[in-house]
Design a protein around this motif. Structure first.
Motif, PDB file in Angstrom:
ATOM      1  N   SER A 206       0.946  -1.232   0.046  1.00 23.13           N
ATOM      2  CA  SER A 206       0.048  -0.051   0.053  1.00 23.13           C
ATOM      3  C   SER A 206       1.051   1.199   0.025  1.00 23.13           C
ATOM      4  O   SER A 206       2.082   1.196   0.223  1.00 23.13           O
ATOM      5  N   VAL A 207       0.211   2.404  -0.328  1.00 26.26           N
ATOM      6  CA  VAL A 207       1.100   3.468  -0.265  1.00 26.26           C
ATOM      7  C   VAL A 207       0.172   4.604   0.553  1.00 26.26           C
ATOM      8  O   VAL A 207      -0.857   4.794   0.248  1.00 26.26           O
ATOM      9  N   ASP A 208       1.231   5.574   1.136  1.00 21.59           N
ATOM     10  CA  ASP A 208       0.277   6.678   1.795  1.00 21.59           C
ATOM     11  C   ASP A 208       0.049   7.762   0.681  1.00 21.59           C
ATOM     12  O   ASP A 208       0.999   8.372  -0.175  1.00 21.59           O
ATOM     13  N   PRO A 209      -1.231   8.119   0.763  1.00 16.49           N
ATOM     14  CA  PRO A 209      -1.614   9.263  -0.358  1.00 16.49           C
ATOM     15  C   PRO A 209      -0.974  10.429  -0.265  1.00 16.49           C
ATOM     16  O   PRO A 209      -0.828  11.138  -1.472  1.00 16.49           O
ATOM     17  N   ASN A 210      -0.711  10.916   0.901  1.00 16.15           N
ATOM     18  CA  ASN A 210       0.071  12.275   1.189  1.00 16.15           C
ATOM     19  C   ASN A 210       1.425  12.339   0.917  1.00 16.15           C
ATOM     20  O   ASN A 210       2.157  13.049   0.420  1.00 16.15           O
ATOM     21  N   THR A 211       2.193  11.237   1.671  1.00 15.86           N
ATOM     22  CA  THR A 211       3.423  11.274   1.727  1.00 15.86           C
ATOM     23  C   THR A 211       4.331  10.352   0.516  1.00 15.86           C
ATOM     24  O   THR A 211       5.489  10.288   0.394  1.00 15.86           O
ATOM     25  N   GLY A 212       3.466   9.455   0.012  1.00 15.27           N
ATOM     26  CA  GLY A 212       4.275   8.437  -1.018  1.00 15.27           C
ATOM     27  C   GLY A 212       4.820   7.380  -0.417  1.00 15.27           C
ATOM     28  O   GLY A 212       5.760   6.602  -1.166  1.00 15.27           O
ATOM     29  N   ILE A 213       4.665   6.948   0.936  1.00 15.94           N
ATOM     30  CA  ILE A 213       5.298   5.942   1.675  1.00 15.94           C
ATOM     31  C   ILE A 213       4.805   4.623   1.247  1.00 15.94           C
ATOM     32  O   ILE A 213       3.487   4.361   1.422  1.00 15.94           O
ATOM     33  N   ILE A 214       5.481   3.470   0.849  1.00 13.50           N
ATOM     34  CA  ILE A 214       5.046   2.324   0.488  1.00 13.50           C
ATOM     35  C   ILE A 214       5.336   1.481   1.676  1.00 13.50           C
ATOM     36  O   ILE A 214       6.357   1.374   2.230  1.00 13.50           O
ATOM     37  N   ARG A 215       4.355   0.720   1.965  1.00 14.48           N
ATOM     38  CA  ARG A 215       4.216  -0.342   2.846  1.00 14.48           C
ATOM     39  C   ARG A 215       3.840  -1.480   2.531  1.00 14.48           C
ATOM     40  O   ARG A 215       3.172  -1.531   1.618  1.00 14.48           O
ATOM     41  N   THR A 216       4.169  -2.753   3.499  1.00 11.30           N
ATOM     42  CA  THR A 216       3.785  -3.989   3.360  1.00 11.30           C
ATOM     43  C   THR A 216       2.171  -4.088   3.646  1.00 11.30           C
ATOM     44  O   THR A 216       1.724  -3.470   4.716  1.00 11.30           O
ATOM     45  N   ALA A 217       1.307  -4.876   3.233  1.00 14.30           N
ATOM     46  CA  ALA A 217       0.102  -4.844   3.533  1.00 14.30           C
ATOM     47  C   ALA A 217      -0.448  -6.476   3.850  1.00 14.30           C
ATOM     48  O   ALA A 217      -1.373  -6.460   4.159  1.00 14.30           O
ATOM     49  N   LEU A 218       0.463  -7.230   3.875  1.00 16.14           N
ATOM     50  CA  LEU A 218       0.210  -8.605   4.026  1.00 16.14           C
ATOM     51  C   LEU A 218       0.898  -9.197   5.448  1.00 16.14           C
ATOM     52  O   LEU A 218       1.902  -8.494   5.726  1.00 16.14           O
ATOM     53  N   GLY A 219       0.537  -9.955   6.007  1.00 16.33           N
ATOM     54  CA  GLY A 219       1.300 -10.372   7.051  1.00 16.33           C
ATOM     55  C   GLY A 219       2.406 -11.244   6.871  1.00 16.33           C
ATOM     56  O   GLY A 219       2.746 -11.563   5.802  1.00 16.33           O
ATOM     57  N   PRO A 220       3.256 -11.814   8.075  1.00 17.57           N
ATOM     58  CA  PRO A 220       4.350 -12.658   7.947  1.00 17.57           C
ATOM     59  C   PRO A 220       4.081 -13.877   7.157  1.00 17.57           C
ATOM     60  O   PRO A 220       5.067 -14.264   6.622  1.00 17.57           O
ATOM     61  N   GLY A 221       2.991 -14.522   7.268  1.00 16.34           N
ATOM     62  CA  GLY A 221       2.825 -15.628   6.740  1.00 16.34           C
ATOM     63  C   GLY A 221       2.686 -15.565   5.229  1.00 16.34           C
ATOM     64  O   GLY A 221       2.946 -16.832   4.512  1.00 16.34           O
ATOM     65  N   GLU A 222       2.141 -14.519   4.587  1.00 16.85           N
ATOM     66  CA  GLU A 222       2.019 -14.388   3.258  1.00 16.85           C
ATOM     67  C   GLU A 222       3.271 -13.913   2.580  1.00 16.85           C
ATOM     68  O   GLU A 222       3.473 -14.189   1.329  1.00 16.85           O
ATOM     69  N   MET A 223       4.284 -13.110   3.093  1.00 13.18           N
ATOM     70  CA  MET A 223       5.305 -12.417   2.622  1.00 13.18           C
ATOM     71  C   MET A 223       6.407 -13.563   2.736  1.00 13.18           C
ATOM     72  O   MET A 223       7.470 -13.170   3.589  1.00 13.18           O
ATOM     73  N   ASP A 224       6.410 -14.621   2.164  1.00  9.93           N
ATOM     74  CA  ASP A 224       7.641 -15.516   2.139  1.00  9.93           C
ATOM     75  C   ASP A 224       8.514 -15.553   0.942  1.00  9.93           C
ATOM     76  O   ASP A 224       7.832 -15.827  -0.172  1.00  9.93           O
TER      77      ASP A 224
END
Length: 793
Positions: A206-224
């Motif tokens: 996901s991305v913050d609409p104002n700052t443009g910071i990209i972050r993970t959107a799923l939990g540890p079990g999905e990001m393998d």
């Protein structure tokens, strides 16, 4: 709604300001009161009245109309409408971008302008009289500002972003930040107000609409990472605060999940089997086992270990750093006859700490079973020891046993073994070995002083299989026997003063012995029992393997005896005792008061010079060779002094030599040397003969006057000159020589010298002129003159 209303009010006010000139009240009048400080400057300052002034105009950018864009009107209070005034415009873009109607002050823009290139223009205007050109008012400055429109889309700082995030990260973990900019005016409306959104990359990021910071959107079990490692995310930036109708810019972000140590190594199979020959050397690899780790880099590094099994002390396992495989190696020699197979339990685990949050109940290590079979090999004989060391006395008799070696066939056949010595290690053939029992014995006398150790090799060979052989080194040490007598350590020679003291030490001597006794050397020194020297000198043993030679008299005489030879007996302390006699040379010399030698006898001086018999012989041979060279040089020089009879071709005379052989007549062209004939013009005058030694009786020089004849003049002159030279030469030979000349001169009247043609003209010749040539030609004149007289009679 409120925003739209404010915008409309602001636009109406702008149009009103642009279309109306702003008048300023002035209090300056022509010819006003005097300035208070005018007296000081000598001038009277006056203030002028300004009739009009304006501040700024507004113009919309990117005008697309076909006509000139109207900006506003400049109006002066002094303009009465009678056409006598003229408006003049200067400053940024005046005359090119901006123009003014000089009659009424209307201001227009001639070109399409871009606010992003230039946001405002500074202009100046004034009013002058058309007729006189004089300024009616001071120059006034104003600004034309451009109104922004949304004509630029957002642009990101990079077209492609590269980012990474650890696998198994929690939701909302920051990955990276993207930034976009808009060239529109951020102070006017929403043209430069941006909003970020993600168009590709759901649902992982996901991305913050104002700052443009990209972050993970799923939990540890999905990001393998082991399931998916790379992701591509597309981010959009939209102006007008994201409202409909805004412009959009995009960028791509490649995100990679970095590895964490969340997977333990696992063997690819649970049982491994290998077979090796029993002859394999220690340290040689037996086989490789493989474990797999899904992680990367250091997280995938592992090490193996042998944890149990009957081959725990026979084998080892190491890790291949490149392939991360386990290499099984041999620790000790294998023997098929003792053990035919081994079983190992090998464990593998990571070198780095394992993250156990996601393992659950799974083990962090893995085990595998390795079975190794031993293959039988026909081995050569095996000695009981890796090497043998033996000792024997150096005086041992030939055939004495030194020791024995023993080897056996390690195979089940138990083949008999035959022994032999490798003669390359015993070139002097001092030892031999019994072929059946391996007993080593001497076959020649031994001498420790020549070699204290002998290193030989014994070969063991199977009877049934001669190619099966093995070697073992045997080190034989020779034990010392006292079979060498001691002797002086060096040649000793000293002197004694004619006047000395009794008991004076004149020399210290020491000894050496080739033997090597166990307790070390112990030497005893003494004088020989018999001899006249006992009354002159004595020997004192110092007890430290040295001795001092002392005088027994207080005076010695060179005239009586100049040299003493003192025999010293040296005895060792070992058994059987050995002794020898060394001779010390003592010379009698004249010394000063301090005992320093001044003069010895002639024999001593010769000896002190260090010239031995060999040196004297060499000097004598050099002298003889030098004399022979001098004699040979003198002989060669003497031989060079004897000059030949005819030195060179410059001597044009030919001697008359009588031979019994008369030759081949005039056809024989080899009978004489024509090259000896010389042109008379090339002959050196007054050249003396050097072919003979002058005789004791010398004829005085006789000068004769040449008799003219009908002969050729130049020939006659030449002959007369030669005759005169010979008459005046004291070294001329006592016999007559006939000289023949090849040059006859011009218009020679000489007839042929051939005997065939001379008969007709022989009687016409007149030889009386020969008498005028001197006594040497008188005999010749008589001979030919007599023949003429006989012929006439």
């Amino acid at each position: 709604m409120r925003t739209c209303l404010l915008t409309m009010i602001w636009a109406c006010l702008s149009l009103y300001v642009n279309s109306t000139s702003i008048s300023r009240k002035t209090v300056l009048e022509m010819g006003g009161e005097e300035d208070r400080d005018g007296a000081k400057g000598g001038k009277i300052l006056k203030r002028f009245k300004r009739g009009w002034m304006w501040n700024q105009f507004f113009l919309q950018e990117e005008y697309t109309g076909s006509d000139k864009q109207y900006i506003g009107k400049l109006q002066s209070d002094m303009d009465k409408g009678d056409g006598t005034l003229k408006y003049i415009l200067t400053g940024d873009g005046a005359g090119d971008i901006f123009t003014i109607d000089e009659n009424n002050g209307d201001l227009h823009a001639n070109k399409r302008l871009d606010r992003e290139e230039k946001a405002f223009y500074t202009l100046r205007a004034t009013v002058v009289n058309k007729n006189t050109g004089l300024k009616l008012e001071p120059e006034t400055e104003f600004i034309v500002k451009l109104h922004d429109i949304n004509d630029n889309e957002p642009k990101f700082a990079k077209e492609l972003y590269i980012a990474s995030a650890p696998e198994r990260s929690n939701i909302g973990t920051s990955v990276t930040q993207v930034t976009a900019t808009d060239a529109d005016d951020s102070m006017y409306g929403n043209s430069a107000k941006l909003r970020y959104s993600i168009s590709q990359g759901h649902p992982y990021f996901s991305v913050d609409p104002n700052t443009g910071i990209i972050r993970t959107a799923l939990g540890p079990g999905e990001m393998d990472r082991e399931k998916r490692e790379h992701y591509q995310v597309v981010i959009e930036a939209k102006d007008m605060a994201g409202q409909r109708g805004g412009l959009t810019g995009t960028t791509t972000v490649n995100i990679t999940l970095t590895d964490v140590n969340d997977n333990p190594p696992r063997f690819s199979q649970s049982i491994y089997q290998f077979s090796v020959p029993e002859s394999i050397k220690t340290g040689i690899p037996v086989g490789r086992i493989n474990a797999v780790d899904k992680d990367l880099g250091k997280n995938a590094e592992m090490y193996y270990s042998v944890v149990s099994g009957d081959g725990l002390d026979m084998f080892d396992v190491i890790t291949d750093k490149d392939s991360q495989e386990g290499i099984i190696t041999v620790l000790k020699p294998l023997d098929y006859e003792k053990t035919r197979s081994y079983t190992l339990e090998i464990q593998v685990q990571n070198t780095q700490t394992l993250d156990t949050r996601f393992l659950g109940y799974l083990p962090t290590k893995d085990m595998a079973t390795v079975r190794i079979g031993i293959e039988d090999v026909d081995e050569p004989p095996l000695f009981e020891k890796a090497s043998y060391m033996m000792e024997v006395k150096e005086d041992a008799a030939v055939g004495t046993a030194v020791g024995s070696v023993r080897a056996m066939d390690p195979d089940g056949y138990n083949s008999p073994v035959r022994y032999s010595i490798d003669r390359r290690t015993d070139l002097d053939r001092l030892f031999n070995v019994h072929s059946g029992n391996g007993s080593i014995f001497t076959i020649r006398p031994l001498d420790r002083e020549e070699a204290a150790w002998h290193n030989i090799s014994v070969i063991a060979t199977e009877f049934n299989k001669p190619l099966q052989t093995s070697w073992v080194p045997v080190y034989v040490r020779l034990l010392d026997v006292n079979d060498n007598a001691p002797k002086f350590a060096s040649f000793y020679e000293t002197f004694v003063c004619e006047k000395t003291k009794a008991g004076q030490k004149i020399q210290t001597v020491s000894a050496v012995d080739a033997d090597d006794p166990v307790g070390g050397h112990k030497f005893f020194f003494s004088l020989a029992m018999e001899g006249a020297y006992r009354g002159n000198f004595t020997v004192k043993d110092n007890g430290d393997n040295t001795a001092g030679v002392l005088t027994r008299r207080s005076s010695y005489s060179q005239l009586h005896k100049s040299i003493y030879l003192v025999p010293v007996v040296i005895t060792d302390g070992d058994f059987p005792m050995q002794s020898s006699t060394g001779t010390l040379t003592v010379r009698v010399c004249t010394c000063d008061r301090e005992g320093n030698m001044e003069l010895c006898n002639a024999e001593a001086q010769t000896s002190s010079a260090g010239l031995s018999t060999g040196a004297l012989v060499a000097i004598l041979l050099c002298v003889i060779i030098l004399l022979m060279i001098i004699v040979l040089f003198a002989a060669l020089k003497r031989q060079k002094k004897k000059e030949p009879l005819i030195i060179s071709k410059e001597d044009v005379r030919d001697n008359v030599v009588s031979y019994n052989d008369e030759g081949g007549g005039e056809e024989d062209t080899q009978a004489f040397d024509i090259g000896a004939l010389r042109n008379p013009e090339a002959i050196e005058e007054s050249k003396q003969r050097r072919d003979i030694i002058p005789s004791g009786t010398l004829y005085p020089p006789i000068r004769r006057t040449a008799i003219p004849s009908r002969d050729n003049a130049d020939v006659r002159d030449f002959i007369n000159q030669r005759v005169q030279d010979n008459d005046s030469n004291p070294t001329a030979p006592p016999y007559d020589s006939l000289a023949t000349y090849a040059y006859e001169g011009t218009s020679s009247v000489a007839e042929s010298l051939s005997s065939l043609e001379s008969a007709s003209s022989e009687g016409d010749q007149d030889y009386n002129y020969l008498s005028d040539w001197g006594p040497r030609f008188r005999k010749l004149a008589d001979m030919y003159g007599a023949e003429d007289s006989d012929r006439e009679s």
